[in-house]
Scaffold this active site. Structure first.
Site, PDB file in Angstrom:
ATOM      1  N   ALA A 130       4.224 -21.742  12.064  1.00  0.00           N
ATOM      2  CA  ALA A 130       3.775 -22.166  13.387  1.00  0.00           C
ATOM      3  C   ALA A 130       3.173 -20.975  14.125  1.00  0.00           C
ATOM      4  O   ALA A 130       3.886 -20.082  14.553  1.00  0.00           O
ATOM      5  CB  ALA A 130       4.936 -22.759  14.182  1.00  0.00           C
ATOM      6  N   ILE A 157       6.847 -10.529  15.203  1.00  0.00           N
ATOM      7  CA  ILE A 157       7.393 -10.341  16.540  1.00  0.00           C
ATOM      8  C   ILE A 157       7.243  -8.870  16.955  1.00  0.00           C
ATOM      9  O   ILE A 157       7.862  -7.981  16.352  1.00  0.00           O
ATOM     10  CB  ILE A 157       8.879 -10.773  16.605  1.00  0.00           C
ATOM     11  N   THR A 158       6.402  -8.658  17.953  1.00  0.00           N
ATOM     12  CA  THR A 158       6.150  -7.298  18.414  1.00  0.00           C
ATOM     13  C   THR A 158       7.427  -6.687  18.983  1.00  0.00           C
ATOM     14  O   THR A 158       8.114  -7.327  19.790  1.00  0.00           O
ATOM     15  CB  THR A 158       5.035  -7.305  19.470  1.00  0.00           C
ATOM     16  N   GLY A 340     -21.214   8.284   8.644  1.00  0.00           N
ATOM     17  CA  GLY A 340     -20.135   8.572   7.696  1.00  0.00           C
ATOM     18  C   GLY A 340     -18.874   9.047   8.400  1.00  0.00           C
ATOM     19  O   GLY A 340     -17.755   8.729   7.986  1.00  0.00           O
ATOM     20  N   GLU A 363      -1.547 -13.309  20.597  1.00  0.00           N
ATOM     21  CA  GLU A 363      -1.395 -14.065  21.840  1.00  0.00           C
ATOM     22  C   GLU A 363      -2.481 -15.139  22.017  1.00  0.00           C
ATOM     23  O   GLU A 363      -3.018 -15.327  23.101  1.00  0.00           O
ATOM     24  CB  GLU A 363      -1.322 -13.104  23.033  1.00  0.00           C
ATOM     25  N   THR A 365      -5.485 -16.920  19.235  1.00  0.00           N
ATOM     26  CA  THR A 365      -6.718 -16.487  18.573  1.00  0.00           C
ATOM     27  C   THR A 365      -7.941 -16.855  19.415  1.00  0.00           C
ATOM     28  O   THR A 365      -7.851 -17.676  20.331  1.00  0.00           O
ATOM     29  CB  THR A 365      -6.875 -17.182  17.210  1.00  0.00           C
ATOM     30  N   SER A 366      -9.069 -16.255  19.055  1.00  0.00           N
ATOM     31  CA  SER A 366     -10.326 -16.595  19.734  1.00  0.00           C
ATOM     32  C   SER A 366     -10.586 -18.092  19.678  1.00  0.00           C
ATOM     33  O   SER A 366     -11.085 -18.683  20.631  1.00  0.00           O
ATOM     34  CB  SER A 366     -11.503 -15.872  19.071  1.00  0.00           C
ATOM     35  N   GLU A 367     -10.256 -18.681  18.550  1.00  0.00           N
ATOM     36  CA  GLU A 367     -10.500 -20.116  18.381  1.00  0.00           C
ATOM     37  C   GLU A 367      -9.666 -20.904  19.392  1.00  0.00           C
ATOM     38  O   GLU A 367     -10.141 -21.847  20.022  1.00  0.00           O
ATOM     39  CB  GLU A 367     -10.164 -20.538  16.941  1.00  0.00           C
TER      40      GLU A 367
END
Lengths: 379, 399, 266
Positions: A130, A157-158, A340, A363, A365-367
């Site tokens: 999830a 988990i941060t 380089g 937190e 996604t862009s979607e």
């Protein structure tokens, strides 16, 4: 309209910038390379009030406004994405959540202790199955007598392994989807709570990302954070704040890419002149600067709305979406400017590039941001 | 193995059509702007050079070449008529002529195709209505049987070549519902003559580009057509119409490639001459890099376009699957107008204020190419097709 | 009547550039075309055949394998069959060796009535191969031919361009004609049906062995001239372009000519 920072905000910005130059800049490469966790730094930040920025002073915080908070996150992230993320998660998702949703008892019990930088607060939503789809959480909490019994696994988990307390989202009514989710405060040494392995990440390597296990983990009844079954609203509200904050992180990292690119373009010579004299480089840098500024404005707008007590959810998503994607472009282009040298670890630009990818994912996604924005537009 | 060469007759044909375009089409392009109807002498010129029957069976007066050859023709036409009006006429007749040739009745083919090939009649396509475009299943026009005939009622809108068909003769390959409760499985395709047909009332709109081909619609009130005008089996129209659309989409990719390549050539000539800050603007990397990027994309687009048509051809010979065709065509058409438009847009940018005037040739291409993100299946629909082929039909968002 | 046309594939000189150092043509990326003079010769030859109502038109070229496309073009505009003379041995041929080689091919084809050539090729511009070929074949020739009429008895009436008009000549076959198109000439562009027909027409490729003849007269060995050096003459003097309305410009021009004593005032 007023685009100027207040004198207080300016002073705050200056103070933080000097602090970061002195305390973070010298160790940011080490934090990334060695996955080094600078406890000492966090204690210093705790003393400065950076570990409870938006928490009122009566609970031990600094009690600053949201725009100032964004300023701080930008400054910290400009020098170190890992530190930026750790500070952001603790402030917004941790102590911020407890302050916003906690009872007076909970606030008094936890906030003074967790705004010192000695220990962290983590938020555990994501599970192996999830992520964006919060409704499909599988961790459960069942009330047995005076205890909530938690079972399940949390992922990515941060600060999960270093947190003194973890806010855990669990299903309290399986039949109800998002309307059956509640939040619980779980203390570190609660029996049945175990920390699993730490993730080996592409970027923000100095931030800690843990797997957490709950096996018949018994939590006192009063440790429920917010109302039963209504945790989703609380966590979504917290995530909205987090989105603005991740936007600020993105702006900070993009600014690093921009500042380093300008400096490099002035020094590096090719074909008999500094590469900054070539339009191809100039235009890249001009785009970076423009987009960074645009993103900063979006971030500040969302924070400003929150300060005013106005709805800010759509603006927060817009800020995060635009800022993280533009920072990805900016850091990619910075590597191109460095050629380089941009591709090797000796220079920080490749780190910016790796670090900022997190901002397109963490937190929401862009979607997911696009979905939120579209929904708020009535679609 | 991959062989990117054209065969000998295609090479000879390209050489020849280049000359044809230079001597017979280019002088006629000036009068195309604002014409709102394809001049008859242009259609005749295309017919005399045998372009209108390229892919049609020789039995009906065509040449029976492959569709890649039609791609060569349309690419060269687009390089000559940057507004894309002539290419549109050509690709519509080619695609729907091909559908008639493949699925029409013997009687209809003998009646219509030779006249189309000689430029005496137009064959167009009419599926779109005022309120439906991509979602063909929701169309309102209906066709029903009546004794030995079919009766049609409804309307069509945003159709190319209406004025031409009404004035010069000809008609449109038209899609309508025969068994409405079956949705897309209840649609039939037929030929609907427009000139002097009782019950047909044309209306016109003004497109922003490709001004020399008419755009409009027609009301259809109790129009009767003979049975032999049905194309393919009853209720199979939806599937047949896509074969025409796929060919048209492949050809459009090369219209975009041709017009954009020509615009880039114009741009190259301009940036070599035009000076700013003491040197030709082509010396600035800001211009050079754009040029290089667009050149790569237009070449890639050209390859995608020819690959799409080649695949279409392979399928006609039973050597490629439906999957391969739909994918190849949709991929080419999904990027063609976007890449081409971007390139032309930058060519205009290089030319400064002149680029924004009607004197600048390239703005015609800018307006013309813009239509193809919409025409014959929008860019969005192309992406749906690509995703459908990648994920499976069960993932179609609207199902 | 058996008619033969000799043609050449050339770089499209409208798109060719000269290397400023070596003074040779830069052929990279330059399309090859059928020499436009030859294009006219083929069109005229086909027209004559159609006028007579019988016979055949054979088109010949000497060149590398790629020259096939020039011959295909000739077949598409109406020639009946083609011969490509191609062999490494022929490389470096000057006009004399070329004429000899072509004459061998024509002899090998058997009896003929007329040979058509372009007046010259747009790359070399020598205008020598036609006349040399007539010499090798031992037949009369007319150069600068613009128009040819033929009557029922095969009498030829030829319009030969001169500096101030035309010479009208009457002659008969066998003969070699070198054609120079009028300024208004636009090459015919064959439609696809002609191209498809061309693909079905006889096409022969002959190497030196098949051709036969005296090998010492082929290629570089058989050439009397050799290119030692190519260079552009240095530009002399300066050019002035007079602009303005016709009358005004004419007056300016007159003044300049008077000043340089190219004209005298009466």
């Amino acid at each position: 309209m007023n685009f100027k920072l207040t004198d207080m905000q300016k002073l705050f910005q200056k103070t933080i910038r000097e602090f970061c130059e002195k305390e973070i800049k010298p160790i940011s490469a080490k934090i990334d390379k060695e996955e080094y966790f600078p406890w000492d730094l966090y204690r210093k930040m705790g003393k400065m009030g950076l570990m409870g920025m938006t928490v009122p002073q009566k609970y031990g915080g600094a009690g600053i406004d949201k725009v100032s908070y964004m300023i701080a996150l930008e400054e910290i992230s400009r020098y170190c994405g890992s530190t930026g993320l750790t500070v952001e998660a603790h402030n917004t998702l941790g102590v911020g959540y407890i302050y916003e949703r906690g009872t007076e008892e909970q606030r008094k019990k936890y906030l003074p202790k967790y705004t010192t930088g000695e220990a962290f607060v983590a938020l555990a939503i994501t599970e192996p199955n999830a992520g964006s789809d919060v409704a499909s959480l599988q961790t459960t909490a069942v009330l047995e007598g005076n205890e909530w019994v938690l079972n399940g696994t949390k992922q990515f988990i941060t600060s999960g392994d270093i947190a003194g307390i973890t806010i855990v989202m669990a299903k309290t009514d399986k039949t109800k989807g998002v309307k059956g989710i509640s939040a619980f405060i779980v203390e570190k040494d609660t029996p049945g709570f175990k920390v699993g392995q730490l993730e080996d990440k592409l970027g923000v390597r100095g931030s800690r990302t843990a797997q957490l296990f709950f096996e018949d983990c018994q939590v006192p009844k009063e440790n429920i954070l917010g109302e039963k079954d209504l945790g989703f609203i609380g966590v979504m509200n917290t995530l909205d704040r987090g989105r603005t904050a991740v936007g600020a992180m993105s702006v900070g990292i993009a600014r690093g890419a921009l500042e380093d690119s300008i400096e490099y373009a002035k020094q590096r010579e090719q074909f008999g002149r500094p590469i900054g004299k070539f339009q191809a480089i100039q235009w890249k840098i001009a785009d970076m600067a423009t987009e960074t500024d645009a993103a900063r404005l979006l971030v500040h707008r969302a924070a400003f709305l929150e300060d005013q007590g106005l709805p800010f959810s759509k603006e927060a998503s817009m800020a995060k979406l635009f800022a993280s994607e533009m920072a990805m472009r900016a850091t990619r282009n910075a590597i191109q400017v460095f050629g380089g040298y941009g591709y090797i670890r000796e220079y920080p630009v490749e780190r910016y590039f790796r670090d900022v990818k997190l901002c397109e994912i963490g937190e929401g996604t862009s979607e997911v941001q696009r979905i939120i924005i579209a929904k708020q537009l009535g679609l | 193995m991959v062989d990117y060469r054209f065969n000998e007759e295609q090479e000879l044909f390209r050489e020849s059509i280049k000359e044809f375009c230079a001597s017979e089409i280019a002088p006629k392009t000036e009068k195309l702007e604002g014409a709102r109807q394809m001049p008859e002498d242009v259609i005749k010129a295309l017919a005399n050079f045998e372009l209108l029957g390229l892919v049609i069976d020789p039995e009906y007066g065509g040449l029976g070449t492959d569709v890649v050859t039609a791609g060569i023709a349309v690419e060269e036409l687009a390089r000559t008529d940057l507004s894309c009006a002539i290419p549109v006429l050509f690709l519509v007749e080619t695609s729907w002529g091909h559908v008639l040739d493949k699925y029409g009745t013997e009687e209809a083919k003998k009646e219509i195709l030779p006249k189309m090939i000689k430029g005496e009649q137009i064959v167009g396509i009419a599926t779109t209505e005022s309120d439906i475009g991509s979602d063909l299943g929701s169309m309102k026009t209906k066709i029903s049987k009546k004794g030995n005939k079919y009766v049609i009622n409804g309307e069509k809108m945003y159709i190319s070549g209406v004025a031409e068909a009404v004035e010069y003769g000809g008609g449109h390959v038209t899609l309508a519902k025969m068994t409405p409760e079956k949705g897309t499985r209840g649609m039939s395709l037929f030929y609907l003559p427009l000139k002097d047909t009782p019950g047909i009332t044309p209306t016109y709109v003004e497109d922003i580009g490709r001004e020399a081909i008419s755009c409009g619609g027609f009301d259809i009130k109790n129009v009767e057509i003979p049975k032999h005008y049905l194309i393919g089996e009853e209720n199979k129209g939806f599937y047949i119409v896509h074969e025409g659309y796929e060919l048209a989409r492949g050809l459009i990719s090369l219209v975009c490639a041709g017009a954009a390549a020509k615009a880039l050539e114009n741009g190259i000539a301009y940036i070599k001459e035009r000076k700013a800050f003491g040197r030709p603007i082509g010396k600035y990397e800001g211009i050079q890099f754009k040029l290089a990027e667009h050149h790569v994309r237009i070449q890639a687009l050209r390859d995608l376009g020819y690959k799409a048509l080649w695949t279409y051809n392979q399928e006609m010979q039973g050597k490629a699957s439906r999957f391969e065709v739909s994918m190849a065509i949709a991929m080419a058409k999904s990027v063609a107008p976007i890449w081409a438009f971007d390139a032309i847009n930058d060519v205009m940018q290089w030319q400064g204020a002149f680029g924004y005037t009607k004197e600048c040739e390239d703005q015609k291409a800018w307006r013309g190419v813009r239509s193809f993100t919409l025409a014959e299946g929008s860019s969005e629909i192309m992406k749906l097709i690509i995703a459908r082929e990648l994920l499976g039909k069960e993932f179609l968002a609207y199902r | 009547m058996k008619l033969i046309v000799c043609v050449k594939q050339v770089p499209d000189t409208t798109e060719v550039k000269v290397d400023p150092k070596t003074h040779t043509l830069i052929r990279d990326g330059v399309p090859s075309i059928l020499n436009p003079y030859d294009h006219y010769a083929v069109e005229e030859c086909v027209r004559i055949k159609e006028k007579i109502g019988e016979g055949s038109v054979t088109v010949i070229t000497m060149g590398p394998p790629q020259a096939r496309s020039a011959l295909m073009r000739c077949l598409a505009i109406g020639a009946d069959d083609a011969v490509l003379i191609s062999d490494k041995v022929f490389a470096g041929s000057d006009t004399f060796a070329t004429a000899y080689t072509l004459s061998q091919a024509i002899r090998k084809l058997g009896p003929f009535d007329m040979v058509f050539c372009g007046q010259q090729a747009i790359d070399g511009d020598t205008a020598q191969v036609g006349p040399e070929l007539a010499q090798q074949l031992g037949i009369p020739q007319v150069t600068y031919v613009e128009k040819i009429e033929i009557d029922d008895k095969h009498k030829l009436t030829i319009h030969k361009q001169t500096e101030d008009g035309y010479h009208i000549l009457e002659t008969k076959a066998p003969i070699l004609l070198a054609l120079l198109p009028p300024a208004s000439f636009q090459p015919e562009h064959p439609p696809m049906s002609s191209i498809l027909k061309a693909k079905k027409k006889p096409f022969n490729v002959w190497d030196a062995k098949v051709l036969g003849g005296d090998e010492s007269k082929f290629g570089l060995e058989g050439s009397f001239t050799q290119v030692i050096k190519t260079y552009s003459p240095p530009s002399r003097g300066k050019c002035e372009i007079i602009e303005g309305e016709d009358k005004e410009a004419a007056k300016k021009l007159g003044d300049i000519l008077l000043k340089h004593e190219a004209l005298t005032k009466r």
